[in-house]
Design a protein around this motif. Structure first.
Motif, PDB file in Angstrom:
ATOM      1  N   VAL A 300       6.548  -9.431 -12.262  1.00  0.00           N
ATOM      2  CA  VAL A 300       5.904 -10.565 -11.596  1.00  0.00           C
ATOM      3  C   VAL A 300       6.166 -10.608 -10.105  1.00  0.00           C
ATOM      4  CG1 VAL A 300       5.882 -11.978 -13.688  1.00  0.00           C
ATOM      5  CG2 VAL A 300       7.872 -12.067 -12.155  1.00  0.00           C
ATOM      6  N   ASP A 301       7.117  -9.808  -9.616  1.00  0.00           N
ATOM      7  CA  ASP A 301       7.419  -9.872  -8.186  1.00  0.00           C
ATOM      8  C   ASP A 301       8.077  -8.576  -7.738  1.00  0.00           C
ATOM      9  OD1 ASP A 301       7.525 -10.912  -5.659  1.00  0.00           O
ATOM     10  OD2 ASP A 301       9.348 -12.105  -5.993  1.00  0.00           O
ATOM     11  N   ILE A 302       7.972  -8.338  -6.426  1.00  0.00           N
ATOM     12  CA  ILE A 302       8.578  -7.174  -5.791  1.00  0.00           C
ATOM     13  C   ILE A 302       9.303  -7.644  -4.545  1.00  0.00           C
ATOM     14  CG2 ILE A 302       8.105  -5.063  -4.493  1.00  0.00           C
ATOM     15  CD1 ILE A 302       5.735  -4.578  -6.310  1.00  0.00           C
ATOM     16  N   ILE A 325      12.378  -5.094  -8.446  1.00  0.00           N
ATOM     17  CA  ILE A 325      11.261  -5.692  -9.173  1.00  0.00           C
ATOM     18  C   ILE A 325      11.825  -6.807 -10.044  1.00  0.00           C
ATOM     19  CG2 ILE A 325       9.906  -3.563  -9.189  1.00  0.00           C
ATOM     20  CD1 ILE A 325      10.729  -3.149 -12.103  1.00  0.00           C
ATOM     21  N   THR A 326      11.029  -7.833 -10.262  1.00  0.00           N
ATOM     22  CA  THR A 326      11.427  -8.933 -11.130  1.00  0.00           C
ATOM     23  C   THR A 326      10.595  -8.873 -12.401  1.00  0.00           C
ATOM     24  OG1 THR A 326      12.025 -10.322  -9.247  1.00  0.00           O
ATOM     25  CG2 THR A 326      11.675 -11.428 -11.359  1.00  0.00           C
ATOM     26  N   VAL A 327      11.298  -8.815 -13.527  1.00  0.00           N
ATOM     27  CA  VAL A 327      10.630  -8.727 -14.823  1.00  0.00           C
ATOM     28  C   VAL A 327      10.785 -10.063 -15.539  1.00  0.00           C
ATOM     29  CG1 VAL A 327      10.488  -7.494 -17.016  1.00  0.00           C
ATOM     30  CG2 VAL A 327      11.142  -6.256 -14.926  1.00  0.00           C
ATOM     31  N   GLU A 328       9.653 -10.673 -15.918  1.00  0.00           N
ATOM     32  CA  GLU A 328       9.675 -11.922 -16.671  1.00  0.00           C
ATOM     33  C   GLU A 328       9.808 -11.579 -18.144  1.00  0.00           C
ATOM     34  OE1 GLU A 328      10.109 -15.743 -17.131  1.00  0.00           O
ATOM     35  OE2 GLU A 328       9.487 -15.052 -15.135  1.00  0.00           O
ATOM     36  N   THR A 329      10.977 -11.904 -18.722  1.00  0.00           N
ATOM     37  CA  THR A 329      11.247 -11.617 -20.128  1.00  0.00           C
ATOM     38  C   THR A 329      11.293 -12.916 -20.923  1.00  0.00           C
ATOM     39  OG1 THR A 329      13.657 -11.768 -19.976  1.00  0.00           O
ATOM     40  CG2 THR A 329      12.647  -9.667 -19.350  1.00  0.00           C
ATOM     41  N   ASP A 330      11.509 -12.803 -22.211  1.00  0.00           N
ATOM     42  CA  ASP A 330      11.642 -14.003 -23.048  1.00  0.00           C
ATOM     43  C   ASP A 330      12.857 -14.823 -22.658  1.00  0.00           C
ATOM     44  OD1 ASP A 330       9.406 -13.250 -24.444  1.00  0.00           O
ATOM     45  OD2 ASP A 330      10.520 -12.284 -26.079  1.00  0.00           O
ATOM     46  N   ASP A 331      13.840 -14.172 -22.008  1.00  0.00           N
ATOM     47  CA  ASP A 331      15.047 -14.872 -21.563  1.00  0.00           C
ATOM     48  C   ASP A 331      14.951 -15.333 -20.114  1.00  0.00           C
ATOM     49  OD1 ASP A 331      16.305 -14.445 -24.038  1.00  0.00           O
ATOM     50  OD2 ASP A 331      16.948 -12.448 -23.418  1.00  0.00           O
ATOM     51  N   GLY A 332      13.774 -15.184 -19.512  1.00  0.00           N
ATOM     52  CA  GLY A 332      13.595 -15.593 -18.135  1.00  0.00           C
ATOM     53  C   GLY A 332      13.457 -14.415 -17.203  1.00  0.00           C
TER      54      GLY A 332
END
Length: 359
Positions: A300-302, A325-332
């Motif tokens: 979702v973001d760099i 990089i920002t990864v949107e997971t089930d834990d946030g």
């Protein structure tokens, strides 16, 4: 070789001093009584009979009665065979000692200097065969031949292999065919300037030796992530950037795998700007604990300071600084960095772009 030296050698081969003295004396006399053997040697009379019988049991002489105990030497064939076998074992032991001295165990040494380039190649081959994720290697063509089977084996296991090769005589035509290179590497390049031997395996091990034209003949074997990181930048900026492409397996099809987070950012940055949803699977390490982790979610973001240089800066892939990089997971949301990550939650070893979609 005089009698004294021959006796000493036979003692080294396992005979007692009296046995060696008696045997050499029997050789000189041909056939003689026990008394004569004792008189011509340093063996005391009371001991000569036991000594000759011991030599008979070992196959050195035979004894017989002729008024008194006599002895004559057996055909030396069996003795010579025994001595030659012992010589071979000593030679093997000498070579083993040399190998162990030149290649000390990695259990007690983080950095090892060795004299033989073959030792470096042996260690590189073993490490490549055990690789799980990534191999970076720069070689001459003869070194490539030495490592080819190990690289092919790694490639068949899904290891990402970057191969840089020195093309002798300033000609790429002497290089292996593209079909062969595709069996051993994910990407292959060449250059006409000699390169040192370097192999980096799974970000933890480095094997290095100067190029063949160097006056320095030594090798370095390093098992340390920090040193491997330094060698990684030398490989990328000092070698890889100066090479000419032969081929790459990269294409636009999905899923697409990256082992370098900067290459990933280069490709996905325009997609994110266009509003794409990028589904990814990230394999990596927890920065705090070092445990292996797998993350699934959307990128979702760099965060990359030189993001504006994407598509313009030819050295984009090799610039330092933050690359996150920002990864949107089930834990946030989870921040993921590349090799050497310190400010992110995880260090990515492999990023797989599973899907790209637009609302």
């Amino acid at each position: 070789m005089n009698k004294s030296k021959l006796t000493t050698v036979l003692e080294d081969a396992g005979l007692s001093p009296y046995q060696a003295e008696a045997y050499v004396t029997v050789l000189e006399l041909g056939s003689a009584s026990a008394t004569d053997v004792a008189e011509e040697s340093d063996v005391p009379d009371p001991r000569i009979y036991d000594v000759l019988r011991d030599l008979e049991q070992r196959g050195y002489v035979e004894t017989y009665e002729q008024d008194s105990l006599h002895a004559r030497a057996y055909s030396p064939e069996s003795v010579l065979e025994d001595l030659r076998e012992r010589a071979d074992r000593f030679e093997d032991a000498a070579e083993e000692i040399e190998d162990r001295w030149e290649a000390p165990t990695m259990d007690s040494h983080t950095v090892s200097f060795v004299k033989r380039i073959d030792t470096v190649l042996d260690k590189a081959e073993a490490k490549i065969r055990a690789a799980e994720n990534q191999v970076l290697v720069a070689v001459s063509q003869s070194q490539y031949v030495r490592l080819r089977d190990a690289l092919k084996d790694a490639r068949e296991r899904g290891v990402h292999v970057r191969l840089a090769m020195y093309a002798e005589e300033d000609s790429p035509h002497s290089l292996p065919s593209e079909s062969e290179l595709r069996e051993v590497a994910t990407e292959a390049r060449y250059r006409s300037i000699p390169m040192p031997l370097i192999a980096l395996i799974d970000r933890t091990a480095t094997c290095f030796a100067p190029h063949d034209l160097s006056t320095n003949r030594y090798g370095i074997i390093v098992e340390d992530r920090t040193h491997a990181y330094v060698f990684h930048w030398f490989f990328m900026a000092g070698l890889w950037e100066s090479t000419e492409p032969l081929f790459t397996d990269d294409d636009d099809s999905l899923p697409r795998t990256y082992v370098n987070i900067r290459n990933c950012i280069r490709d996905i940055a325009p997609l994110l700007e266009d509003g794409a949803t990028i589904a990814a699977t990230v394999q990596g390490l927890d920065v705090d604990s070092g445990t292996e982790v797998t993350l699934e979610g959307d990128i979702v973001d760099i965060d990359y300071p030189s993001l504006e240089n994407v598509g313009r800066d030819p050295l984009f892939s090799y610039l330092g600084g933050q690359a996150t990089i920002t990864v949107e997971t089930d834990d946030g949301p989870i921040a993921v960095g590349g090799w050497g990550a310190v400010i992110e939650d995880f260090e990515a070893t492999r990023i797989v772009i599973e899907d790209v979609s637009y609302d």
